[in-house]
Design a protein around this motif. Structure first.
Motif, mmCIF file in Angstrom:
data_model
loop_
_atom_site.group_PDB
_atom_site.id
_atom_site.type_symbol
_atom_site.label_atom_id
_atom_site.label_comp_id
_atom_site.label_asym_id
_atom_site.label_seq_id
_atom_site.Cartn_x
_atom_site.Cartn_y
_atom_site.Cartn_z
ATOM 1 N N ARG A 22 -32.658 -4.751 8.782
ATOM 2 C CA ARG A 22 -33.278 -3.480 9.186
ATOM 3 C C ARG A 22 -32.673 -2.320 8.403
ATOM 4 N N LEU A 23 -31.360 -2.348 8.206
ATOM 5 C CA LEU A 23 -30.699 -1.317 7.411
ATOM 6 C C LEU A 23 -31.181 -1.359 5.962
ATOM 7 N N GLN A 24 -31.423 -2.534 5.446
ATOM 8 C CA GLN A 24 -31.941 -2.647 4.082
ATOM 9 C C GLN A 24 -33.310 -1.996 3.952
ATOM 10 N N ALA A 25 -34.145 -2.143 4.966
ATOM 11 C CA ALA A 25 -35.470 -1.516 4.934
ATOM 12 C C ALA A 25 -35.347 0.004 4.909
ATOM 13 N N VAL A 26 -34.393 0.546 5.676
ATOM 14 C CA VAL A 26 -34.158 1.996 5.661
ATOM 15 C C VAL A 26 -33.650 2.422 4.283
ATOM 16 N N LYS A 27 -32.763 1.637 3.711
ATOM 17 C CA LYS A 27 -32.248 1.935 2.376
ATOM 18 C C LYS A 27 -33.394 1.999 1.366
ATOM 19 N N LYS A 28 -34.263 1.029 1.397
ATOM 20 C CA LYS A 28 -35.373 0.982 0.445
ATOM 21 C C LYS A 28 -36.277 2.199 0.574
ATOM 22 N N GLN A 29 -36.492 2.649 1.825
ATOM 23 C CA GLN A 29 -37.391 3.780 2.036
ATOM 24 C C GLN A 29 -36.746 5.110 1.662
ATOM 25 N N TRP A 30 -35.483 5.291 2.006
ATOM 26 C CA TRP A 30 -34.886 6.615 1.902
ATOM 27 C C TRP A 30 -33.953 6.804 0.700
ATOM 28 N N ASP A 31 -33.537 5.735 0.076
ATOM 29 C CA ASP A 31 -32.762 5.850 -1.161
ATOM 30 C C ASP A 31 -33.328 4.880 -2.188
ATOM 31 N N PRO A 32 -34.597 5.061 -2.546
ATOM 32 C CA PRO A 32 -35.274 4.072 -3.393
ATOM 33 C C PRO A 32 -34.682 3.956 -4.791
ATOM 34 N N ARG A 33 -34.009 4.995 -5.255
ATOM 35 C CA ARG A 33 -33.413 4.970 -6.590
ATOM 36 C C ARG A 33 -31.971 4.443 -6.592
ATOM 37 N N GLY A 34 -31.418 4.224 -5.397
ATOM 38 C CA GLY A 34 -30.039 3.755 -5.315
ATOM 39 C C GLY A 34 -29.031 4.789 -5.769
ATOM 40 N N GLU A 35 -29.247 6.036 -5.417
ATOM 41 C CA GLU A 35 -28.334 7.107 -5.832
ATOM 42 C C GLU A 35 -27.004 7.056 -5.076
ATOM 43 N N PHE A 36 -27.003 6.434 -3.890
ATOM 44 C CA PHE A 36 -25.811 6.446 -3.036
ATOM 45 C C PHE A 36 -25.331 5.004 -2.840
ATOM 46 N N SER A 37 -24.167 4.711 -3.386
ATOM 47 C CA SER A 37 -23.677 3.338 -3.301
ATOM 48 C C SER A 37 -22.163 3.302 -3.441
ATOM 49 N N HIS A 38 -21.578 2.249 -2.892
ATOM 50 C CA HIS A 38 -20.148 1.948 -3.048
ATOM 51 C C HIS A 38 -19.960 0.472 -2.743
ATOM 52 N N ALA A 39 -18.725 0.013 -2.687
ATOM 53 C CA ALA A 39 -18.457 -1.422 -2.585
ATOM 54 C C ALA A 39 -18.989 -2.053 -1.306
ATOM 55 N N LEU A 40 -19.144 -1.278 -0.235
ATOM 56 C CA LEU A 40 -19.647 -1.819 1.030
ATOM 57 C C LEU A 40 -20.895 -1.080 1.493
ATOM 58 N N SER A 41 -21.642 -0.513 0.563
ATOM 59 C CA SER A 41 -22.863 0.191 0.968
ATOM 60 C C SER A 41 -24.002 -0.785 1.171
ATOM 61 N N ILE A 42 -25.012 -0.342 1.913
ATOM 62 C CA ILE A 42 -26.194 -1.147 2.156
ATOM 63 C C ILE A 42 -26.921 -1.373 0.837
ATOM 64 N N ARG A 43 -27.251 -2.634 0.554
ATOM 65 C CA ARG A 43 -28.018 -2.952 -0.639
ATOM 66 C C ARG A 43 -29.502 -2.997 -0.287
ATOM 67 N N PRO A 44 -30.377 -2.555 -1.206
ATOM 68 C CA PRO A 44 -31.809 -2.695 -0.921
ATOM 69 C C PRO A 44 -32.204 -4.158 -0.886
ATOM 70 N N PRO A 45 -33.292 -4.498 -0.171
ATOM 71 C CA PRO A 45 -33.693 -5.909 -0.114
ATOM 72 C C PRO A 45 -34.207 -6.382 -1.467
ATOM 73 N N LEU A 46 -34.061 -7.666 -1.710
ATOM 74 C CA LEU A 46 -34.596 -8.264 -2.935
ATOM 75 C C LEU A 46 -36.069 -8.592 -2.698
ATOM 76 N N ASP A 47 -36.926 -7.954 -3.436
ATOM 77 C CA ASP A 47 -38.373 -8.179 -3.265
ATOM 78 C C ASP A 47 -38.792 -9.505 -3.883
#
Length: 499
Positions: A474-499
């Protein structure tokens, strides 16, 4: 404070490129100091336009190098966003991310006599603390901080690279509700830059004034700080002590337990310290507070055959304790490494034995290394596992593994001990606290990048299962919608789902 850009030739730069854990020092192109949401939008937009890697700092207490890693080019420092006030329109309290917890408690208490069930360290920033599902001495009585989160304002970056602010609330008909939900325990640095929290308890009455929107602050609390000497302890007495503490919590951590007002930290330090402590508080307004404390202390010490010394037993104003009391403040050393776990039941014998082995090692002698067992459960466990992003909702204890030191040449030695300690305690489940009927993963605010490193976590349990369990998709779905470019990331950040 207005907006300012601090570059490497600025005298302020060295003081702004590391946080409280000084083992992590960054080298960004610049640090942007901001004091409004509009300034955050402008700062993020500038960095995105230039293709620069962004990170965000509020209080600077991150355990890992999320804001100082080598790929970070821009640090947006939110210290200037530190206001705390009541928003009549939303009928909720506003807490900005740069506000330290001590300032939050003081403002809420002085103005309205209310509080948040947040952490016991007053210098932690609200920005990361709340979004990670922060907890503290009142959480068994009132739940997690995120259980009182009504709304969040966040600067996001659209797919076309344009920045804007979005407000997401817990209202059922809010089209942005999933973005709110993701901020109820997923940790910081995932979806955008938080610029404002609104907090209101879910059971607050519609006609209630400001003083009825958050939990009331206690008037006074009865505090206790006691210590056991390692010279008095055998493995048998140590085992009995830890088992007593954890069995008491297994028996007294239901949401409707009459003991939800008691909070305690059993801080088992390495034998090099000579002793270790247990700090406890209970609401002094309870008619039998003194006898209840006696009952708890007796239960913890029962059958150990050793006596403890009393460092403090006092009735103090809660407002003093939440800002000043030494019992809940850990040693203040500039370098550290931390790990965490949740316990759903009393600590089993094999785990207690491993803790004893690691704390009595002769080849490691840091007195500032410890395994702390901390009260959990109570009203925290009245919330469903998927109601918030904080998924661990039936645990009775939270564990903090930490070692602190000063000499940077000793980093490897201390890292090695805590990794060996952790692997030993959880040897039966692959070296990590695998979610099962006894343990339930890890706490994202005690961030530990080791669990996402295949060289250090070969348990077969992915890092995101340890932190987020079934909420990760569910968190991955939020990531995909609201940070589609992956501007916000770190070693333990939510990864977008693999399509």
């Amino acid at each position: 404070m207005g907006e300012a850009t601090v570059r490497k030739d600025d005298a302020r730069y060295p003081g702004l490129i590391s946080g409280a854990n000084t083992r992590w020092v960054g080298a960004p192109e610049y640090v942007r100091l901001v004091s409004s949401a509009d300034e955050v939008v402008a700062a993020v937009q500038e960095a995105v336009d230039q293709g620069l890697k962004i990170t965000v700092r509020s209080g600077g207490h991150c355990d890992e190098n999320f804001t100082t890693s080598g790929d970070v080019q821009v640090v947006i420092n939110l210290a200037g966003l530190d206001a705390v006030y009541y928003d009549q329109g939303r009928r909720a309290f506003v807490v900005e991310p740069g506000a330290m917890l001590g300032h939050v408690y003081e403002t809420l208490y002085r103005g309205w006599g209310v509080t948040l069930p947040g952490g016991t360290c007053p210098t932690v920033g609200a920005g990361g603390h709340i979004v990670g599902g922060g907890y503290g001495a009142l959480s068994r009585l009132h739940g997690l901080t995120v259980d009182h989160l009504y709304a969040v304002e966040i600067v996001v970056v659209d797919e076309d690279g344009r920045c804007r602010t979005v407000v997401a609330t817990r209202e059922a008909d809010d089209p942005h509700r999933e973005l709110w939900w993701a901020h109820t325990g997923a940790g910081g640095g995932n979806f955008g830059v938080i610029t404002k929290y609104w907090l209101r308890s879910p059971d607050a009455g519609a006609s209630a004034g400001p003083g009825g929107q958050l939990p009331p602050a206690p008037a006074e609390v009865l505090v206790s700080d006691i210590a056991w000497s390692w010279s008095d302890l055998t493995e048998q007495s140590f085992t009995r002590l830890v088992r007593n503490f954890s069995e008491w919590h297994e028996a007294n951590s239901a949401p409707d337990s009459p003991w939800t007002g008691l909070y305690s930290q059993l801080k088992t330090q390495h034998k090099a310290a000579g002793m270790f402590r247990m700090s406890t508080q209970i609401d002094a307004s309870v008619p039998d507070a003194q006898s209840r404390l006696d009952e708890f202390l007796a239960a913890v010490n029962e059958g150990t055959g050793v006596d403890y010394s009393v460092n403090d037993r006092s009735v103090l104003p809660w407002f003093y304790v939440v800002r000043e009391w030494f019992g809940f403040v850990e040693p203040s050393l500039p370098r550290w490494k931390a790990k965490s776990a949740y316990l759903r039941k009393a600590m089993p014998a094999d785990q207690v034995a491993a803790v004893y082995r690691q704390l009595t090692r002769d080849d490691y002698d840091n007195p500032f290394s410890m395994v702390a067992l901390v009260s959990y459960g109570g009203r925290i466990n009245a919330v469903g596992t998927d109601a918030t992003a904080a998924a661990q909702r039936d645990s009775v204890l939270k564990l903090l593994y930490v070692t602190l030191w000063t000499d940077k040449t000793e980093d490897e030695r201390h890292d090695r001990w805590i990794r060996e300690c952790y692997a030993d305690v959880y040897a039966a489940t692959g070296g990590v606290p695998r979610p099962n009927d006894v343990t339930d993963g890890c706490f994202i605010n005690y961030a530990d990048a080791d669990v996402a490193d295949p060289a250090l976590n070969d348990s077969g349990v992915p890092w995101h299962e340890l932190y987020f369990k079934d909420n990760y998709r569910r968190l991955q779905a939020v990531k995909k919608q609201w940070d589609p470019r992956g501007e916000f990331s770190h070693a333990l950040s939510i990864r977008p789902p693999l399509d």
